[in-house]
Design a protein around this motif. Structure first.
Motif, PDB file in Angstrom:
ATOM      1  N   LYS A  22      39.708  45.167  45.606  1.00 40.73           N
ATOM      2  CA  LYS A  22      39.459  45.702  44.547  1.00 40.73           C
ATOM      3  C   LYS A  22      38.901  46.407  44.003  1.00 40.73           C
ATOM      4  O   LYS A  22      38.622  47.362  43.383  1.00 40.73           O
ATOM      5  CB  LYS A  22      39.953  44.333  44.216  1.00 40.73           C
ATOM      6  N   HIS A 105      36.636  46.888  34.523  1.00 38.69           N
ATOM      7  CA  HIS A 105      37.240  45.690  35.840  1.00 38.69           C
ATOM      8  C   HIS A 105      38.796  47.076  36.037  1.00 38.69           C
ATOM      9  O   HIS A 105      39.075  46.749  36.972  1.00 38.69           O
ATOM     10  CB  HIS A 105      37.984  44.514  35.290  1.00 38.69           C
ATOM     11  N   GLU A 106      39.041  47.708  34.779  1.00 36.39           N
ATOM     12  CA  GLU A 106      40.605  48.880  35.677  1.00 36.39           C
ATOM     13  C   GLU A 106      39.826  50.170  35.039  1.00 36.39           C
ATOM     14  O   GLU A 106      39.475  50.206  33.560  1.00 36.39           O
ATOM     15  CB  GLU A 106      41.112  47.971  34.660  1.00 36.39           C
ATOM     16  N   GLU A 150      45.846  45.632  37.001  1.00 38.98           N
ATOM     17  CA  GLU A 150      45.619  44.697  36.151  1.00 38.98           C
ATOM     18  C   GLU A 150      45.143  43.301  35.266  1.00 38.98           C
ATOM     19  O   GLU A 150      44.060  44.224  34.465  1.00 38.98           O
ATOM     20  CB  GLU A 150      45.299  43.463  37.859  1.00 38.98           C
ATOM     21  N   THR A 151      44.773  42.249  35.496  1.00 40.35           N
ATOM     22  CA  THR A 151      43.629  41.655  34.413  1.00 40.35           C
ATOM     23  C   THR A 151      43.890  40.481  35.243  1.00 40.35           C
ATOM     24  O   THR A 151      44.103  38.938  36.011  1.00 40.35           O
ATOM     25  CB  THR A 151      44.463  40.942  33.661  1.00 40.35           C
ATOM     26  N   THR A 152      42.018  40.496  35.983  1.00 39.28           N
ATOM     27  CA  THR A 152      42.093  39.367  37.297  1.00 39.28           C
ATOM     28  C   THR A 152      40.371  38.933  36.035  1.00 39.28           C
ATOM     29  O   THR A 152      40.162  37.852  36.311  1.00 39.28           O
ATOM     30  CB  THR A 152      40.777  40.362  38.037  1.00 39.28           C
ATOM     31  N   TYR A 155      37.970  37.397  37.939  1.00 36.27           N
ATOM     32  CA  TYR A 155      38.614  35.929  39.070  1.00 36.27           C
ATOM     33  C   TYR A 155      38.869  37.291  40.335  1.00 36.27           C
ATOM     34  O   TYR A 155      39.954  37.527  40.284  1.00 36.27           O
ATOM     35  CB  TYR A 155      39.192  35.171  38.339  1.00 36.27           C
ATOM     36  N   TRP A 158      42.378  36.079  40.899  1.00 32.56           N
ATOM     37  CA  TRP A 158      43.430  36.433  39.833  1.00 32.56           C
ATOM     38  C   TRP A 158      44.058  37.982  40.436  1.00 32.56           C
ATOM     39  O   TRP A 158      44.650  38.230  39.392  1.00 32.56           O
ATOM     40  CB  TRP A 158      42.962  36.376  38.201  1.00 32.56           C
ATOM     41  N   ILE A 159      43.297  37.949  41.749  1.00 31.85           N
ATOM     42  CA  ILE A 159      43.678  39.721  41.789  1.00 31.85           C
ATOM     43  C   ILE A 159      45.032  39.616  42.346  1.00 31.85           C
ATOM     44  O   ILE A 159      45.461  38.728  43.238  1.00 31.85           O
ATOM     45  CB  ILE A 159      42.702  40.504  43.230  1.00 31.85           C
ATOM     46  N   HIS A 197      32.932  35.790  35.748  1.00 32.99           N
ATOM     47  CA  HIS A 197      33.930  34.889  35.566  1.00 32.99           C
ATOM     48  C   HIS A 197      34.294  33.407  34.575  1.00 32.99           C
ATOM     49  O   HIS A 197      33.273  33.061  34.509  1.00 32.99           O
ATOM     50  CB  HIS A 197      34.786  34.982  36.539  1.00 32.99           C
ATOM     51  N   ILE A 208      33.258  39.801  41.607  1.00 27.50           N
ATOM     52  CA  ILE A 208      33.780  41.792  41.822  1.00 27.50           C
ATOM     53  C   ILE A 208      33.205  42.801  41.380  1.00 27.50           C
ATOM     54  O   ILE A 208      33.083  44.036  42.692  1.00 27.50           O
ATOM     55  CB  ILE A 208      35.752  42.096  41.042  1.00 27.50           C
ATOM     56  N   SER A 402      40.810  30.841  45.258  1.00 20.70           N
ATOM     57  CA  SER A 402      40.413  32.154  46.063  1.00 20.70           C
ATOM     58  C   SER A 402      38.399  31.390  47.420  1.00 20.70           C
ATOM     59  O   SER A 402      38.835  31.757  47.774  1.00 20.70           O
ATOM     60  CB  SER A 402      39.379  33.353  45.469  1.00 20.70           C
TER      61      SER A 402
END
Lengths: 544, 544
Positions: A22, A105-106, A150-152, A155, A158-159, A197, A208, A402
C-alpha cells in the motif's frame, strides 16, 4: 520455531507485506520529477519548512503555495491564476511534504489536475468562477471517502475494503457528504492525509506510513489525530484542510504546526458518510472542522459549506446558517485566562505565550480576568471513560482484520485486547454526569457577568492546547488541556502565538512535580517548536 | 397463608397504604366549597365537558376559563382581569376536572393565589405587567420539580423522596429550570398533572391516582403520558400546560382531547432539572412542549420561554432564538398526506378527518401530494429497541422501592422483571441505524421538490397521531403513528379537526385485518371522541 510462532510470523509478514504494498503504491503516484534524490535524516535537517523546501520549488510555485485560501480564491475567481497551476503547485509541494514527513495516505493529483482543467475551461467559457471555492485545493484527513481512492484510516486491515468490509459495493465510488459539498463549491481535492490508526492519539503513527513528523522539527510529533493535515499545511503543501476532533485532534496538530484550527460544536458541519472509530457512540461526538494558515480561511470554508445547507443532507447537522457576530467588534471584550489547569504545569514557552496574549489583549483595549472554572479533572475523567465505553471492541475488531501490531500510543488507551463493554445504564449515568458538569461550567461562565463591567459574562476564555509546544514521540501523556473542550462541546479555535526561544524558555531545574503525570510532562520539557493557544469563541456556541 | 404470601401481602398493604395516604393528602387540598357532592359514574355521565362542568362554575369563572392563553394575558396585562381571579377560576375548574377524571398529582392552589395577589399588587403599584405571561395559569406534568410539592411521576416509591432518593436535600425546595423561567415570565403555577408510572404508555394509569379518564367520554383514555394535561386542558381546567414526549406523550393526549400540542425537536426547550425515566439515555431524547386550546397559545409560550435564553442554563438547549417564518405565509404550500402507514389502518373517523383536512388545504389554494416515505416500520422498530436499551433496569428500580404492582399498559413494554441490558457496541449500532434511517427519510423529503412545482420540497406532511380517535383502556396496541416522529426528531404539532359522528363513521364489518396488531386495533373500533391529526412543521427543524 514452534507452530504457533510460525503462524504468527507468517501472519506478521502478511500484514507487513500488505502495508508495504500500500505504501509503495501511494508513493508511486508521486511523479518522477517531484521525487527527492535523497531524504535527509531528522538529525541532519530538523526544520524542513520555508527556505529548505523552497529549494525544490519554482518562484511561481512558492508564490502560489505561500498564499492563503482567501488569496488563492480571489486570484482564481478573477482569472489571475489558473485552477490548474494552483493545483499543480500544491500537488508538487504536498509530494515534497510527504517525502519529508510522511503526511499523506492517498494521492490523487491526476484527478485534481483534470478537475482543475475542467474548471479553467468553465471559466474560459462563462467568465465566472464555478463556486466560492473555485480552484482552491483542499486536503482531507483519511476519514473522508473520495471516489477513486481508498480510506484506510491507518488500518492495514482496511486496505482493499470499504471500512473493513469487502464487497459492499461502495469501494472506490462512495463519497462523503462534505466531499460532495466541497466539489460543488469548486474545491479541488488532491490528497488525503495521515492519521494514527484508531484516530485516538495525539501523535500520528500507523503501520502503513509509519510516523508523521513535525516539519518544523522532525524529531517531534506533528500532532494527531489530524497529524497529516498539521504537517502538510504546516509545510504549506495545502492552504486548508479538514480534520476531525474528539479530544483535540484538530487543535493539537494545528497548535504543533503553528496553524489556525477550528473545532466547531457538534452538529455544525456535516460528518455524514465519513469513516470513524466507534461510530454511533454519541456521548461525545467527534466533529469535523478546518485547519488553515489564516483565520479568514477558516471563515471562508465554513461559510461556504453552510451555504450548501448541509442540514438537508446530514440529519445530525442543525439548521444554522452562518451568523455574523460583528455586533461585538466595537465592544470592549473580556477574556478569561487559564494558564495552568492544576494537573500538569505547561512548559515555560507555553506560559510565556499566554503572557504575550494577555499583553496583546490589554494593548488592544480589552480586558482579562482569571478563569477559575469547576475542576477540569472532573470533566476530563468523564471524557476518558467515554472513549472506552465499548472496551475497545470496535478498534480491536479493526486490528484483528490484519493482525497488525498496535502502536504504543494507541495501546496506552485500548490495551492489546478488548475488555468488558459498558452497559446501557452505565452509559446513561455517564451522560447525566456530563450534562451536570456542563451545567456547572455554564453557571460558572454566567457568574462572571459580575466581574467584567460590560454587562456580559466573559466573552471567551483562553488556555493552552497542550502542556508543551509539541510532543516528543511517545511522551504525550496528558490530554486534559484539549479533552476538556470535548466534554463541554464548546466551539473553539486554535491561534498560533510565537515560537520557542531557547535563550528565554529555560526549564526550571528545581521544579517539584505535582504528580506522576506532571513529572513525565516536565521531563519531556525541551525547547522545541511553535507555540499555540486554544482560543475559545466570543460567545458560547456562537463562534460562527 | 405461608410466610412468603404473608410477607407479600404485608408489603402490598404498605404500598397501597402509602398510595392512599398520598391520594388523600392531595385531594384534601381541594377546598370544601369546590368538592362535588357525588361523582357520577362514567356510564351515567360520559361527557363532562362544556355544559356539564359549567353547572359548577360562576358566569365569570366560565368566561375566564373558556378564554385561551393569549386572551387571558391580554386582559391581565391591561388590568381588565386580576391575576388572582384568573388563578382562582382555573384552580376551581381544575379541582372539578380532577374529581371527574383523576388528572392531578399535586395541588398548590394556595401558593398560586398568593403569587397572583403579589402580581396584582405589583401591577397596582407599577401599572405594568410583571412579564409576558403576567397572571397566566400554567399546568405542569408531574416531572417538573416545583418548590413546596413532591414529584412522584406516579411511582408510589417516590412519595416522600426526591426522585426516589431520601435525604438529597432537594426535597420540596428544588425547581426545574423551566419552572424558574415560567415564574420569571409571570406564569402562575398551581397544579401538576398525572402520568402513567414510568411515563412509557399512551394511557395514564398509576397506583396513586388510578386511571385518568377522557373528559369527552369517561369510558375512554385521556391519552398519555401527559394524560393529566390532556384531560385538564380538555376540560379547560388549564389554558396551557407542559408535557413531554418520547413516543407521542404530548401529541396523544392533545389528540384525544381535541387540543393543539407541540413536540419540538430535541434541544429547543429546557428539560434541565426535570425528573425522567432512563435519564441519560440519549439515543432518542424525550422533549418538553406545550399543549393548549389554540395555536396562538403555543406560540406565546414558546416565544416567551426562548426570550429567557434557556441555552445559558440548560447545556442541551441550542442557542436558537424565536424565528419567524412569515416569509412562507404568502406562498402556495404543498403538504404531503399520509393516511395509512400500511401497518394498522386508521379507524373510519380518522380517515374522514384526513379527507376533511385535504379539502380545507385545497380550498385555501394550497396543494397536497401523497406522502410515500421509506418504510415507517424500519423506523418504529428502532425506537422500540431504544425504549428498552437498559432492559427495564431503571423503571424496575423505581418499582422495587415500594413493591407496587405494575400497570398492564407498562408491563407490556417492560415486563415484570428487568432483562439483560444492551452493550455500548449494540447501542452504537442502533445509533448508526437511526442516523441512516433519518438520512434516508431526509432524502425522500428532498426528492419531493420535483413534484411540488413551487421549487421547494413538500413544506410539511400530515398524518394521524393514532389509528383511533381515542384509545379504549388497555387496547392501545400500536404506537407507530406517533413514535415515527421521535426517531426522526422532527418538530410536530397536533391540530384538532372534528368529532366522531356515529351516523357517518361506520366500521367496515368485512375488513380483513392485515396482521395481528391491525386486527386488535380494528376490533377496538368504536365510535368515540375527538379526532386529531398530526401536523408536521412547515419546514424541517424550522417550525418555531
Amino acid at each position: 520455531m514452534d507452530t504457533m510462532t510460525k503462524k504468527q510470523s507468517a501472519a506478521q509478514s502478511l500484514w507487513q507485506q500488505a502495508a508495504r504494498t500500500k505504501r509503495d503504491s501511494v508513493n508511486s503516484l508521486i511523479p518522477e520529477a517531484w521525487r527527492l534524490p535523497s531524504i535527509p535524516s531528522s538529525n541532519d535537517q530538523k526544520d524542513v519548512t520555508g527556505i529548505y523546501i523552497w529549494q525544490f520549488l519554482s518562484a511561481k510555485e512558492i508564490e502560489i503555495t505561500e498564499t492563503d485560501a482567501c488569496g488563492i480564491v480571489s486570484r482564481t475567481s478573477s482569472g489571475a491564476w489558473k485552477a490548474r497551476e494552483v493545483a499543480e503547485a500544491f500537488s508538487h509541494r504536498a509530494a515534497l511534504a510527504h517525502q519529508l514527513t510522511n503526511c499523506l495516505h492517498e494521492i490523487f493529483f491526476d484527478a485534481a489536475l483534470d478537475e482543475a482543467q475542467a474548471q479553467d475551461d468553465y471559466f474560459a467559457m462563462h467568465k465566472r468562477p464555478i463556486g466560492p471555492l473555485h480552484g482552491l485545493p483542499v486536503s482531507l484527513k483519511d476519514q473522508f471517502h473520495v471516489k477513486g481512492v481508498e480510506t484506510t484510516m491507518g488500518y492495514v486491515g482496511w486496505i482493499g475494503t470499504f471500512e473493513g468490509r469487502r464487497g459492499s459495493g461502495n469501494e472506490l465510488i462512495y463519497e462523503s457528504e462534505m466531499v460532495r459539498e466541497l466539489r460543488s463549491l469548486g474545491a479541488i481535492l488532491y490528497c488525503k492525509t495521515s492519521v494514527p490508526h484508531t484516530l485516538m492519539a495525539g501523535e500520528t503513527v500507523n503501520n502503513i506510513i509509519g510516523y508523521t513528523w513535525n516539519p518544523k522539527n522532525r524529531l517531534l510529533s506533528a500532532g494527531g489525530s489530524s497529524g497529516g493535515e498539521g504537517a502538510l499545511i504546516g509545510l504549506k503543501g495545502s492552504p486548508v484542510g479538514f480534520g476531525t476532533d474528539i479530544g483535540g485532534s484538530i487543535r493539537i496538530p494545528a497548535a504543533f504546526n503553528g496553524l489556525y484550527g477550528l473545532r466547531p460544536s457538534a452538529g455544525r458541519l456535516p460528518y455524514e458518510g465519513m469513516a470513524n472509530s466507534m461510530d454511533g457512540q454519541n456521548s461525545v461526538l467527534s466533529v469535523v472542522g478546518p485547519l488553515a494558515t489564516s483565520v479568514a480561511s477558516l471563515k471562508l470554508l465554513v461559510k461556504s459549506l453552510l451555504s450548501q445547507e448541509p442540514w438537508l443532507h446530514d440529519p445530525l447537522v442543525l439548521e444554522l446558517p452562518w451568523r455574523d457576530t460583528s455586533d461585538l467588534s466595537q465592544s470592549q471584550l473580556t477574556f478569561g485566562i487559564l494558564k495552568d489547569d492544576g494537573v500538569v504545569r505547561p512548559h515555560p514557552p507555553v506560559i510565556r505565550a499566554i503572557d504575550m496574549v494577555v499583553d496583546a489583549i490589554k494593548r488592544a483595549g480589552h480586558q482579562v480576568i482569571e478563569w477559575s472554572p469547576p475542576s477540569h479533572t472532573e470533566g476530563t475523567r468523564l471524557v476518558d471513560e467515554i472513549y472506552v465505553l465499548d472496551g475497545g471492541h470496535d478498534v480491536h475488531s479493526a486490528f484483528r482484520l490484519s493482525g497488525e501490531i498496535i502502536a504504543d500510543q494507541v495501546a496506552a488507551m485500548y490495551g492489546k485486547e478488548p475488555v468488558a463493554e459498558k452497559s446501557a445504564s452505565s452509559i446513561a449515568a455517564i451522560n447525566v454526569k456530563k450534562r451536570n458538569y456542563q451545567r456547572k461550567y455554564l453557571e460558572y461562565w454566567n457568574s462572571t457577568s459580575g466581574m467584567t463591567g460590560t454587562g456580559r459574562p466573559v466573552d471567551a476564555f483562553i488556555m493552552p492546547v497542550a502542556p508543551f509546544a509539541a510532543a516528543r514521540p511517545k511522551l504525550y501523556n496528558y490530554y486534559g488541556y484539549s479533552t476538556i473542550i470535548n466534554i463541554l462541546d464548546y466551539a473553539t479555535c486554535t491561534v498560533p502565538v510565537t515560537l520557542v526561544d531557547k535563550d528565554i524558555d529555560k526549564s526550571d531545574a528545581n521544579y517539584e512535580p505535582r504528580n506522576k503525570v506532571d513529572e513525565i510532562a516536565w521531563r519531556s520539557c525541551e525547547i522545541t517548536n511553535h507555540l499555540s493557544l486554544d482560543w475559545l469563541p466570543l460567545t458560547i456556541n456562537n463562534c460562527l
